[in-house]
Enzyme design. Structure first.
Site, PDB file in Angstrom:
ATOM      1  N   LYS A  91      -7.757  -6.636  11.966  1.00  0.00           N
ATOM      2  CA  LYS A  91      -6.659  -5.941  12.655  1.00  0.00           C
ATOM      3  C   LYS A  91      -6.312  -6.651  13.968  1.00  0.00           C
ATOM      4  N   ASP A 138      -1.509  -7.913  -5.699  1.00  0.00           N
ATOM      5  CA  ASP A 138      -2.685  -7.960  -4.826  1.00  0.00           C
ATOM      6  C   ASP A 138      -2.301  -8.854  -3.649  1.00  0.00           C
ATOM      7  N   GLY A 185       1.789   3.285  -2.370  1.00  0.00           N
ATOM      8  CA  GLY A 185       1.593   4.336  -3.377  1.00  0.00           C
ATOM      9  C   GLY A 185       0.712   5.477  -2.900  1.00  0.00           C
ATOM     10  N   SER A 218     -22.410  -8.593   3.193  1.00  0.00           N
ATOM     11  CA  SER A 218     -22.412  -9.983   2.706  1.00  0.00           C
ATOM     12  C   SER A 218     -21.179 -10.682   3.285  1.00  0.00           C
ATOM     13  N   GLY A 263      -1.335   7.535   0.755  1.00  0.00           N
ATOM     14  CA  GLY A 263      -1.571   7.726   2.192  1.00  0.00           C
ATOM     15  C   GLY A 263      -0.348   7.533   3.070  1.00  0.00           C
ATOM     16  N   LEU A 264      -0.571   6.828   4.172  1.00  0.00           N
ATOM     17  CA  LEU A 264       0.502   6.644   5.163  1.00  0.00           C
ATOM     18  C   LEU A 264       1.624   5.772   4.610  1.00  0.00           C
ATOM     19  N   GLY A 274       0.836  -1.205   0.000  1.00  0.00           N
ATOM     20  CA  GLY A 274       0.000   0.000   0.000  1.00  0.00           C
ATOM     21  C   GLY A 274       0.865   1.248   0.000  1.00  0.00           C
ATOM     22  N   TYR A 327      -8.635  -0.038  17.520  1.00  0.00           N
ATOM     23  CA  TYR A 327      -9.820  -0.881  17.757  1.00  0.00           C
ATOM     24  C   TYR A 327      -9.507  -2.362  17.579  1.00  0.00           C
TER      25      TYR A 327
HETATM   26  C1  HXC Z   1     -21.420  -2.807   1.842  1.00  0.00           C
HETATM   27  C2  HXC Z   1     -19.740  -3.338   0.349  1.00  0.00           C
HETATM   28  C3  HXC Z   1     -19.338  -1.981   0.274  1.00  0.00           C
HETATM   29  C4  HXC Z   1     -20.082  -1.031   1.065  1.00  0.00           C
HETATM   30  C5  HXC Z   1     -18.024  -3.147  -1.003  1.00  0.00           C
HETATM   31  N1  HXC Z   1     -18.915  -4.010  -0.464  1.00  0.00           N
HETATM   32  N2  HXC Z   1     -18.277  -1.903  -0.567  1.00  0.00           N
HETATM   33  N3  HXC Z   1     -20.760  -3.743   1.123  1.00  0.00           N
HETATM   34  N4  HXC Z   1     -21.102  -1.493   1.841  1.00  0.00           N
HETATM   35  N5  HXC Z   1     -19.776   0.260   1.072  1.00  0.00           N
HETATM   36  C6  HXC Z   1     -18.983  -5.447  -0.738  1.00  0.00           C
HETATM   37  C7  HXC Z   1     -19.246  -5.725  -2.207  1.00  0.00           C
HETATM   38  O1  HXC Z   1     -20.640  -5.635  -2.504  1.00  0.00           O
HETATM   39  C8  HXC Z   1     -18.713  -7.124  -2.383  1.00  0.00           C
HETATM   40  O2  HXC Z   1     -19.591  -8.079  -1.849  1.00  0.00           O
HETATM   41  C9  HXC Z   1     -17.486  -7.123  -1.455  1.00  0.00           C
HETATM   42  O3  HXC Z   1     -17.720  -6.067  -0.489  1.00  0.00           O
HETATM   43  C10 HXC Z   1     -16.182  -6.803  -2.200  1.00  0.00           C
HETATM   44  O4  HXC Z   1     -16.355  -5.563  -2.880  1.00  0.00           O
HETATM   45  P1  HXC Z   1     -15.528  -5.171  -4.190  1.00  0.00           P
HETATM   46  O5  HXC Z   1     -15.888  -3.783  -4.558  1.00  0.00           O
HETATM   47  O6  HXC Z   1     -15.668  -6.255  -5.224  1.00  0.00           O
HETATM   48  O7  HXC Z   1     -14.021  -5.270  -3.632  1.00  0.00           O
HETATM   49  P2  HXC Z   1     -12.678  -4.657  -4.151  1.00  0.00           P
HETATM   50  O8  HXC Z   1     -12.809  -4.109  -5.545  1.00  0.00           O
HETATM   51  O9  HXC Z   1     -11.621  -5.654  -3.874  1.00  0.00           O
HETATM   52  O10 HXC Z   1     -12.463  -3.360  -3.204  1.00  0.00           O
HETATM   53  C11 HXC Z   1     -12.123  -3.500  -1.866  1.00  0.00           C
HETATM   54  C12 HXC Z   1     -12.740  -2.403  -1.000  1.00  0.00           C
HETATM   55  C13 HXC Z   1     -12.389  -0.989  -1.530  1.00  0.00           C
HETATM   56  C14 HXC Z   1     -12.221  -2.601   0.418  1.00  0.00           C
HETATM   57  C15 HXC Z   1     -14.252  -2.564  -1.029  1.00  0.00           C
HETATM   58  O11 HXC Z   1     -12.957   0.020  -0.682  1.00  0.00           O
HETATM   59  C16 HXC Z   1     -10.912  -0.763  -1.652  1.00  0.00           C
HETATM   60  O12 HXC Z   1     -10.320  -1.045  -2.670  1.00  0.00           O
HETATM   61  N6  HXC Z   1     -10.247  -0.258  -0.577  1.00  0.00           N
HETATM   62  C17 HXC Z   1      -8.785  -0.053  -0.532  1.00  0.00           C
HETATM   63  C18 HXC Z   1      -8.360   1.183   0.218  1.00  0.00           C
HETATM   64  C19 HXC Z   1      -9.014   1.383   1.579  1.00  0.00           C
HETATM   65  O13 HXC Z   1     -10.032   0.758   1.895  1.00  0.00           O
HETATM   66  N7  HXC Z   1      -8.432   2.281   2.344  1.00  0.00           N
HETATM   67  C20 HXC Z   1      -8.908   2.612   3.679  1.00  0.00           C
HETATM   68  C21 HXC Z   1      -8.036   2.020   4.716  1.00  0.00           C
HETATM   69  S1  HXC Z   1      -8.420   2.888   6.180  1.00  0.00           S
HETATM   70  P3  HXC Z   1     -20.704  -8.878  -2.787  1.00  0.00           P
HETATM   71  O14 HXC Z   1     -21.338  -9.846  -1.828  1.00  0.00           O
HETATM   72  O15 HXC Z   1     -21.633  -7.808  -3.283  1.00  0.00           O
HETATM   73  O16 HXC Z   1     -19.916  -9.541  -3.883  1.00  0.00           O
HETATM   74  C22 HXC Z   1      -8.263   1.981   7.559  1.00  0.00           C
HETATM   75  C23 HXC Z   1      -8.346   2.853   8.810  1.00  0.00           C
HETATM   76  C24 HXC Z   1      -8.513   2.127  10.080  1.00  0.00           C
HETATM   77  O17 HXC Z   1      -8.110   0.819   7.530  1.00  0.00           O
HETATM   78  C25 HXC Z   1      -8.769   2.974  11.314  1.00  0.00           C
HETATM   79  C26 HXC Z   1      -9.140   4.417  11.157  1.00  0.00           C
HETATM   80  C27 HXC Z   1      -9.122   5.212  12.438  1.00  0.00           C
HETATM   81  P1  NAP Z   2      -5.010   4.223   1.952  1.00  0.00           P
HETATM   82  O1  NAP Z   2      -4.264   5.374   1.365  1.00  0.00           O
HETATM   83  O2  NAP Z   2      -6.348   3.890   1.394  1.00  0.00           O
HETATM   84  O3  NAP Z   2      -4.052   2.962   1.918  1.00  0.00           O
HETATM   85  C1  NAP Z   2      -4.437   1.658   1.663  1.00  0.00           C
HETATM   86  C2  NAP Z   2      -3.494   1.081   0.619  1.00  0.00           C
HETATM   87  O4  NAP Z   2      -3.696  -0.324   0.522  1.00  0.00           O
HETATM   88  C3  NAP Z   2      -3.670   1.667  -0.777  1.00  0.00           C
HETATM   89  O5  NAP Z   2      -2.421   2.093  -1.269  1.00  0.00           O
HETATM   90  C4  NAP Z   2      -4.188   0.503  -1.612  1.00  0.00           C
HETATM   91  O6  NAP Z   2      -3.666   0.578  -2.955  1.00  0.00           O
HETATM   92  C5  NAP Z   2      -3.620  -0.685  -0.836  1.00  0.00           C
HETATM   93  N1  NAP Z   2      -4.396  -1.910  -1.056  1.00  0.00           N
HETATM   94  C6  NAP Z   2      -5.745  -2.083  -0.877  1.00  0.00           C
HETATM   95  N2  NAP Z   2      -6.090  -3.334  -1.220  1.00  0.00           N
HETATM   96  C7  NAP Z   2      -4.949  -3.970  -1.593  1.00  0.00           C
HETATM   97  C8  NAP Z   2      -4.660  -5.276  -2.054  1.00  0.00           C
HETATM   98  N3  NAP Z   2      -5.624  -6.200  -2.182  1.00  0.00           N
HETATM   99  N4  NAP Z   2      -3.369  -5.577  -2.369  1.00  0.00           N
HETATM  100  C9  NAP Z   2      -2.386  -4.665  -2.235  1.00  0.00           C
HETATM  101  N5  NAP Z   2      -2.594  -3.410  -1.803  1.00  0.00           N
HETATM  102  C10 NAP Z   2      -3.868  -3.069  -1.494  1.00  0.00           C
HETATM  103  O7  NAP Z   2      -5.245   4.453   3.530  1.00  0.00           O
HETATM  104  P2  NAP Z   2      -4.282   4.901   4.738  1.00  0.00           P
HETATM  105  O8  NAP Z   2      -5.105   5.739   5.641  1.00  0.00           O
HETATM  106  O9  NAP Z   2      -2.993   5.404   4.233  1.00  0.00           O
HETATM  107  O10 NAP Z   2      -4.051   3.509   5.491  1.00  0.00           O
HETATM  108  C11 NAP Z   2      -2.770   2.902   5.608  1.00  0.00           C
HETATM  109  C12 NAP Z   2      -2.750   1.962   6.793  1.00  0.00           C
HETATM  110  O11 NAP Z   2      -2.933   2.686   8.008  1.00  0.00           O
HETATM  111  C13 NAP Z   2      -3.825   0.893   6.784  1.00  0.00           C
HETATM  112  O12 NAP Z   2      -3.294  -0.315   7.303  1.00  0.00           O
HETATM  113  C14 NAP Z   2      -4.863   1.437   7.729  1.00  0.00           C
HETATM  114  O13 NAP Z   2      -5.667   0.446   8.282  1.00  0.00           O
HETATM  115  C15 NAP Z   2      -3.954   2.079   8.768  1.00  0.00           C
HETATM  116  N6  NAP Z   2      -4.610   3.078   9.606  1.00  0.00           N
HETATM  117  C16 NAP Z   2      -4.915   4.291   9.077  1.00  0.00           C
HETATM  118  C17 NAP Z   2      -5.479   5.239   9.912  1.00  0.00           C
HETATM  119  C18 NAP Z   2      -5.806   6.603   9.405  1.00  0.00           C
HETATM  120  O14 NAP Z   2      -6.332   7.408  10.184  1.00  0.00           O
HETATM  121  N7  NAP Z   2      -5.491   6.958   8.190  1.00  0.00           N
HETATM  122  C19 NAP Z   2      -5.757   4.925  11.239  1.00  0.00           C
HETATM  123  C20 NAP Z   2      -5.440   3.668  11.728  1.00  0.00           C
HETATM  124  C21 NAP Z   2      -4.845   2.742  10.892  1.00  0.00           C
HETATM  125  P3  NAP Z   2      -4.418  -0.053  -4.249  1.00  0.00           P
HETATM  126  O15 NAP Z   2      -5.809   0.481  -4.250  1.00  0.00           O
HETATM  127  O16 NAP Z   2      -3.550   0.417  -5.399  1.00  0.00           O
HETATM  128  O17 NAP Z   2      -4.348  -1.539  -4.094  1.00  0.00           O
END
Ligand code: HXC
Ligand code: NAP
Length: 292
Positions: free
Chosen positions: A171, A73, A24, A113, A26-27, A22, A156
């Protein structure tokens, strides 16, 4: 404000090769850039090669360091094996792994789901397992010591949180993996630690966790005793230290960096109980439309 130069001395990571998943955005991107500034060579990896290539070019220009962009991935162990081969072909060695890639979004759990659970657990927990296993097996087979795994979890992980339940489960698993391998793999000279960040603004997290008006309604800064969210350099200093040999007696530790947030009120997203149930359709649409 003056440019931040980092806590560690220049060259603190010289000759080290570090993989940041990850990396490319954010963090992850901030950590990769900080490592480069300290002299490391870095591989950033995630699914989107275009994002990685742009980030790699910008970081190389900013730091003069060497960056490899490798698409992978983390849910697929074959991808991870190929990424490791690319790293070894380019740099000849690998010294550190930051398991930072994650997937997350807010939702009442009863709307999810099993596939949604599988997806988040696949990225966060199995992704961390896949990368740790691939690099760990490589290090053990080669008899190389002085290697480091740094996992990014969140607070959490130990309290749980409503409305981000797949992420909380995953987590918590990452935390158990950290502490378990810290003991089991110490004999191979592999240290395993974790960071639990509180709120650090990033596009990826904010768009999926605080879409639309939620960002004002649930102002994260107000939850933090220090009255603000984190700055990336505060986290990158900690990560640089934990990935470096300066922390060589720290093993199995999880360092919280959250301004005191979780002690005041654990489980950040329990607050979403206040969302009108009728709003969830709109929120889900917004979150599903996030492109980056
Ligand atoms: C309900 C959802 C949904 C939503 C997806 N799904 N989004 N369900 N509400 N908003 C369901 C889909 O319908 C599908 O199920 C399954 O989840 C997979 O969805 P896809 O879109 O096919 O998955 P994918 O393309 O692999 O995308 C993964 C993703 C997406 C997680 C959904 O958001 C993503 O690419 N995220 C990467 C970056 C990210 O999330 N960054 C944030 C990290 S922050 P069905 O049954 O319909 O097939 C973090 C912070 C922690 O972790 C703490 C903060 C304080
Ligand atoms: P982010 O920018 O969305 O980072 C998530 C990264 O994961 C993206 O670069 C994404 O790139 C990559 N990723 C997602 N699915 C992947 C897959 N299947 N294979 C490989 N890479 C994948 O969010 P962020 O806030 O910087 O989060 C970074 C980390 O910090 C995470 O572990 C998050 O849980 C943790 N964290 C963040 C916060 C916060 O406040 N920001 C707080 C607590 C913990 P692609 O889409 O190109 O795959």
């Amino acid at each position: 404000m003056e440019a931040h130069t980092g806590m560690l001395r220049e060259g603190a990571l010289k000759e080290k090769v570090i993989v940041v998943t990850g990396g490319g955005t954010g963090l992850g991107r901030s950590m990769a850039e900080a490592f480069l500034q300290l002299g490391a060579k870095v591989c950033i990896t995630s699914r989107k090669l275009d994002v990685l290539q742009d980030a790699a070019a910008e970081m190389a220009a900013a730091t003069g360091g060497e960056v490899l962009a490798s698409a992978c991935d983390v849910r697929k162990w074959q991808d991870v094996d190929r990424m490791l081969e690319e790293v070894l072909a380019r740099f000849g060695q690998v010294d550190g792994l930051v398991n930072n890639a994650a997937g997350n979004f807010i939702s009442p759990t009863e709307r999810l789901s099993t596939k949604a659970f599988e997806t988040i657990i696949g990225i966060v927990l199995m992704g961390t397992v896949n990368c740790t296993l691939a690099l760990g097996k490589h290090w053990i087979a080669k008899g190389e010591r002085g290697k480091t795994v740094l996992n990014i979890t969140t607070t959490y992980a130990w309290t749980g949180s409503g409305y981000v339940v797949p992420s909380a489960c995953a987590k918590a698993g990452v935390l158990a993996l950290t502490r378990s391998l810290a003991v089991e793999w110490a004999k191979y000279g592999i240290r395993t630690n974790a960071i639990a960040p509180g709120p650090f603004p990033t596009k990826g997290a904010w768009q999926r966790l605080l879409p639309g008006e939620l960002v004002e309604k649930f102002d994260m800064a107000k939850r933090v005793p220090l009255g603000r969210t984190g700055e990336h350099h505060e986290l990158t200093d900690l990560a640089s230290y934990l990935i470096s040999p300066y922390s060589s007696f720290i093993n199995g530790e999880v360092v919280t960096i959250d301004g005191g947030e979780w002690l005041k009120g654990a489980g950040q997203f329990n607050m979403l109980e206040a969302v009108e149930p009728a709003m969830w359709d709109t929120i889900e649409r917004m979150v599903r439309n996030v492109k980056s």
